[in-house]
Design a protein around this motif. Structure first.
Motif, PDB file in Angstrom:
ATOM      1  N   ILE A 168      26.735  31.172  39.027  1.00 41.20           N
ATOM      2  CA  ILE A 168      27.457  32.381  38.588  1.00 41.20           C
ATOM      3  C   ILE A 168      28.641  32.684  39.506  1.00 41.20           C
ATOM      4  O   ILE A 168      29.629  33.262  39.062  1.00 41.20           O
ATOM      5  CB  ILE A 168      26.538  33.616  38.397  1.00 41.20           C
ATOM      6  N   ALA A 169      28.551  32.237  40.763  1.00 46.08           N
ATOM      7  CA  ALA A 169      29.721  32.410  41.651  1.00 46.08           C
ATOM      8  C   ALA A 169      30.911  31.672  41.044  1.00 46.08           C
ATOM      9  O   ALA A 169      32.035  32.180  41.021  1.00 46.08           O
ATOM     10  CB  ALA A 169      29.406  31.893  43.053  1.00 46.08           C
ATOM     11  N   GLY A 170      30.641  30.470  40.520  1.00 44.20           N
ATOM     12  CA  GLY A 170      31.702  29.683  39.878  1.00 44.20           C
ATOM     13  C   GLY A 170      32.236  30.375  38.636  1.00 44.20           C
ATOM     14  O   GLY A 170      33.455  30.402  38.396  1.00 44.20           O
ATOM     15  N   ILE A 171      31.331  30.993  37.882  1.00 44.35           N
ATOM     16  CA  ILE A 171      31.739  31.680  36.643  1.00 44.35           C
ATOM     17  C   ILE A 171      32.637  32.885  36.975  1.00 44.35           C
ATOM     18  O   ILE A 171      33.653  33.118  36.327  1.00 44.35           O
ATOM     19  CB  ILE A 171      30.490  32.118  35.842  1.00 44.35           C
ATOM     20  N   VAL A 172      32.258  33.620  38.003  1.00 49.47           N
ATOM     21  CA  VAL A 172      33.053  34.801  38.383  1.00 49.47           C
ATOM     22  C   VAL A 172      34.416  34.359  38.933  1.00 49.47           C
ATOM     23  O   VAL A 172      35.454  34.956  38.626  1.00 49.47           O
ATOM     24  CB  VAL A 172      32.287  35.674  39.404  1.00 49.47           C
ATOM     25  N   LYS A 173      34.400  33.297  39.709  1.00 51.87           N
ATOM     26  CA  LYS A 173      35.648  32.781  40.286  1.00 51.87           C
ATOM     27  C   LYS A 173      36.664  32.454  39.192  1.00 51.87           C
ATOM     28  O   LYS A 173      37.844  32.765  39.306  1.00 51.87           O
ATOM     29  CB  LYS A 173      35.344  31.518  41.092  1.00 51.87           C
ATOM     30  N   ALA A 174      36.160  31.861  38.119  1.00 55.82           N
ATOM     31  CA  ALA A 174      37.042  31.478  37.017  1.00 55.82           C
ATOM     32  C   ALA A 174      37.651  32.696  36.315  1.00 55.82           C
ATOM     33  O   ALA A 174      38.642  32.576  35.595  1.00 55.82           O
ATOM     34  CB  ALA A 174      36.265  30.627  36.012  1.00 55.82           C
ATOM     35  N   ARG A 175      37.063  33.881  36.523  1.00 55.12           N
ATOM     36  CA  ARG A 175      37.551  35.106  35.860  1.00 55.12           C
ATOM     37  C   ARG A 175      38.247  36.049  36.850  1.00 55.12           C
ATOM     38  O   ARG A 175      38.534  37.197  36.493  1.00 55.12           O
ATOM     39  CB  ARG A 175      36.372  35.894  35.267  1.00 55.12           C
ATOM     40  N   LEU A 176      38.455  35.597  38.047  1.00 57.01           N
ATOM     41  CA  LEU A 176      38.953  36.476  39.105  1.00 57.01           C
ATOM     42  C   LEU A 176      40.230  37.217  38.705  1.00 57.01           C
ATOM     43  O   LEU A 176      40.401  38.403  39.005  1.00 57.01           O
ATOM     44  CB  LEU A 176      39.186  35.645  40.378  1.00 57.01           C
ATOM     45  N   ALA A 177      41.126  36.522  38.008  1.00 56.31           N
ATOM     46  CA  ALA A 177      42.403  37.130  37.614  1.00 56.31           C
ATOM     47  C   ALA A 177      42.198  38.322  36.681  1.00 56.31           C
ATOM     48  O   ALA A 177      43.069  39.191  36.581  1.00 56.31           O
ATOM     49  CB  ALA A 177      43.274  36.081  36.935  1.00 56.31           C
ATOM     50  N   GLU A 178      41.014  38.374  36.036  1.00 52.99           N
ATOM     51  CA  GLU A 178      40.772  39.481  35.106  1.00 52.99           C
ATOM     52  C   GLU A 178      40.112  40.679  35.792  1.00 52.99           C
ATOM     53  O   GLU A 178      39.726  41.630  35.144  1.00 52.99           O
ATOM     54  CB  GLU A 178      39.917  38.991  33.929  1.00 52.99           C
ATOM     55  N   ARG A 179      39.998  40.619  37.090  1.00 52.17           N
ATOM     56  CA  ARG A 179      39.470  41.696  37.929  1.00 52.17           C
ATOM     57  C   ARG A 179      38.084  42.168  37.483  1.00 52.17           C
ATOM     58  O   ARG A 179      37.918  43.245  36.923  1.00 52.17           O
ATOM     59  CB  ARG A 179      40.470  42.854  37.962  1.00 52.17           C
ATOM     60  N   PRO A 180      37.069  41.328  37.760  1.00 54.16           N
ATOM     61  CA  PRO A 180      35.707  41.680  37.317  1.00 54.16           C
ATOM     62  C   PRO A 180      34.983  42.672  38.231  1.00 54.16           C
ATOM     63  O   PRO A 180      35.214  42.685  39.445  1.00 54.16           O
ATOM     64  CB  PRO A 180      34.972  40.333  37.336  1.00 54.16           C
ATOM     65  N   LEU A 181      34.147  43.474  37.606  1.00 55.22           N
ATOM     66  CA  LEU A 181      33.097  44.190  38.331  1.00 55.22           C
ATOM     67  C   LEU A 181      31.803  43.513  37.887  1.00 55.22           C
ATOM     68  O   LEU A 181      31.607  43.275  36.694  1.00 55.22           O
ATOM     69  CB  LEU A 181      33.076  45.671  37.962  1.00 55.22           C
ATOM     70  N   VAL A 182      30.944  43.173  38.846  1.00 51.81           N
ATOM     71  CA  VAL A 182      29.737  42.410  38.533  1.00 51.81           C
ATOM     72  C   VAL A 182      28.512  43.318  38.597  1.00 51.81           C
ATOM     73  O   VAL A 182      28.373  44.127  39.524  1.00 51.81           O
ATOM     74  CB  VAL A 182      29.602  41.221  39.516  1.00 51.81           C
ATOM     75  N   VAL A 183      27.656  43.201  37.585  1.00 49.43           N
ATOM     76  CA  VAL A 183      26.384  43.928  37.575  1.00 49.43           C
ATOM     77  C   VAL A 183      25.275  42.882  37.574  1.00 49.43           C
ATOM     78  O   VAL A 183      25.330  41.935  36.785  1.00 49.43           O
ATOM     79  CB  VAL A 183      26.271  44.825  36.320  1.00 49.43           C
ATOM     80  N   VAL A 184      24.306  43.017  38.461  1.00 54.34           N
ATOM     81  CA  VAL A 184      23.208  42.031  38.483  1.00 54.34           C
ATOM     82  C   VAL A 184      21.850  42.695  38.275  1.00 54.34           C
ATOM     83  O   VAL A 184      21.609  43.805  38.735  1.00 54.34           O
ATOM     84  CB  VAL A 184      23.151  41.217  39.806  1.00 54.34           C
TER      85      VAL A 184
END
Ligand code: ASP
Ligand code: MG
Length: 457
Positions: free
Chosen positions: A20-36
């Motif tokens: 999931i770190a890889g998945i979030v990295k790929a979306r970094l430009a879209e400025r994610p907030l992550v909920v786990v």
């Protein structure tokens, strides 16, 4: 900005968290907030230790606690390099000391209150968010831990506390927005919150989807991604029908009908705060991130396919009530429903005739008591091992002759009751449980052969 929510299986071990770190990295430009969510099964484990402590069995509680502790330390160790691991180790250590202390307190008092239970289960999301934040940092993501209890303000109904949407939105502007504006990736535990007075609460099992929707709605996210372990929603259960297709896009109302019939992917009611603001919700697979999953939207465009999906709900009982004495006298239905209501038994489908009424229920628990009451008014008969088959699709209301087509397909199967939902989004009927696989395969072959490629994969 976007919200990305990762469920228990998407953070279940170091491999999953690395992914999931890889998945979030790929979306970094879209400025994610992550909920786990908590790591898979941890919430169940915490509830079990709370229960054991509440019964005074501290040895069992501590043993269960040690298992959860091992799992978090192992996962953190596998994910982190030495420097960061030392830091996170100390942090986890503190959390587990508090948890054990809490369990001993519960065992000493010998009573588990809903408030204390919420505090115990809240450790699941706190721990997973600590580990995930550190893992993200170690992989070069600008992650920062955001304590959900500062943001998700709820009332005080422990176990199923109600989020206060306006206040949450205000807190998000203060605690989350500036972080995102500074290029950080906030990581917040789902499912947990706190009252205005700062008492920890939880918002209902599976509540992390709800947390994600609240965060997305409060921050006006462009979309919300719910990352799970399946490729979105399917036209029917692939275990029964291996040629089930992925549904690319579905309306909120359709998804809600399906969830009621047991499609387990996500409970749409929990994403309502987002849908109400027209924020699309995507269901995606963290084990197969290139799959486009299912997009749930407020409204879908017209499609040439009649139905979106077929669902089955087994373990249904039909109760037939024949009003011999009163012949459907005035007030009869009211009396019947009042009896079900009094025994807190929910009715799924109702059909009536001049002299009888049939209803279906999905729990047999109250049936003996209900029968005793009903028999004062009427003859009562039941049949167990029934199933509801439900066809869902917004086009149903626009096409005449749908029922005729469905029942033509079902001509080899004994259909006991029929109902077309008032919403006109579903058509349901009741059959013997043993006929479910044949019915689903027949209907799927008939109605899902010429598929709209915009809607299905
Ligand atoms: N961890 C919580 C549960 O198991 C919330 C969630 O996973 O959404 O119910
Ligand atoms: Mg879940």
């Amino acid at each position: 900005m976007i919200v990305m929510k990762f469920g228990g299986t998407s953070v279940e071990d170091s491999t999953a968290i690395d992914r999931i770190a890889g998945i979030v990295k790929a979306r970094l430009a879209e400025r994610p907030l992550v909920v786990v969510s908590a790591m898979s099964k941890v919430t169940d484990g915490l509830l079990a230790m709370a229960a054991a402590a509440g019964k005074g069995d501290i040895d069992k509680a501590v043993e269960l606690c040690h298992r959860v502790r091992e799992r978090h330390f192992t996962t953190a160790g596998e994910l982190l390099h030495t420097g960061l691991f030392t830091e996170v180790h100390a942090r986890l250590q503190t959390e587990f000391e508090s948890l054990e202390h809490l369990l001993r307190g519960i065992a000493a008092v010998g009573e588990l209150t809903p408030r204390t239970s919420d505090y115990v289960v809240s450790f699941g999301e706190q721990l997973s968010s600590i580990v995930v934040t550190a893992a993200f940092t170690a992989r070069g993501l600008p992650a920062i831990l955001l304590d959900a209890r500062k943001v998700i303000i709820t009332d005080s109904q422990h176990g199923k506390a109600i989020p206060q949407v306006e206040e949450i939105s205000g807190k998000l502007q203060v605690h989350a927005k500036p972080l995102i504006a500074n290029g950080k990736v906030p990581v917040m535990g789902g499912f947990i919150g706190s009252t205005r007075e700062g008492i920890t609460t939880t918002i209902g099992r599976g509540g992390s989807d709800f947390s994600a929707a609240l965060a997305g709605a409060g921050l006006n996210a462009e979309r919300i991604e719910i990352w799970t372990d399946v490729d979105g929603m399917k036209t029917t259960d692939p275990r029964i029908c291996p040629d089930a297709h992925r549904i690319k896009i579905i309306s909120f109302d359709e998804a809600a009908e399906l969830a009621y019939f047991g499609a387990r992917v996500l409970h749409p009611a929990t994403v309502l705060p987002a849908i109400e603001k027209n924020i699309p919700v995507l269901v995606l697979n963290s084990r197969n991130p290139s799959n486009e999953g299912t997009r749930i939207v407020a409204r879908t465009q017209k499609s040439r396919s009649l139905f979106k999906a077929i669902a089955a709900k087994p373990r249904i009982t039909i109760i037939e009530i024949v009003a011999a004495r009163m012949l459907m006298a005035h007030g009869f239905l009211a009396k019947v429903f009042e009896i079900f209501d009094r025994h807190k038994c929910a009715i799924d489908i109702v059909s009536t005739s001049e002299v009888s009424i049939s209803v279906t229920v999905d729990s047999n628990e109250a049936i003996p008591a209900i029968t005793a009451d009903l028999e004062k008014l009427a003859y009562v008969k039941f049949s167990g091992r029934q199933a509801i088959i439900c066809l869902v699709g917004e086009s149903i209301r626009e096409r005449p002759g749908v029922a005729a087509q469905v029942f033509d397909a079902m001509k080899e199967i004994n259909v006991r009751m029929i109902s077309q939902g008032a919403s006109e989004l579903n058509m349901s009927f009741v059959i013997e449980e043993s006929d479910v696989p044949a019915a689903i395969r027949t209907l799927h072959a008939r109605f899902f052969n010429d598929l709209d490629p915009e809607v299905f994969d």
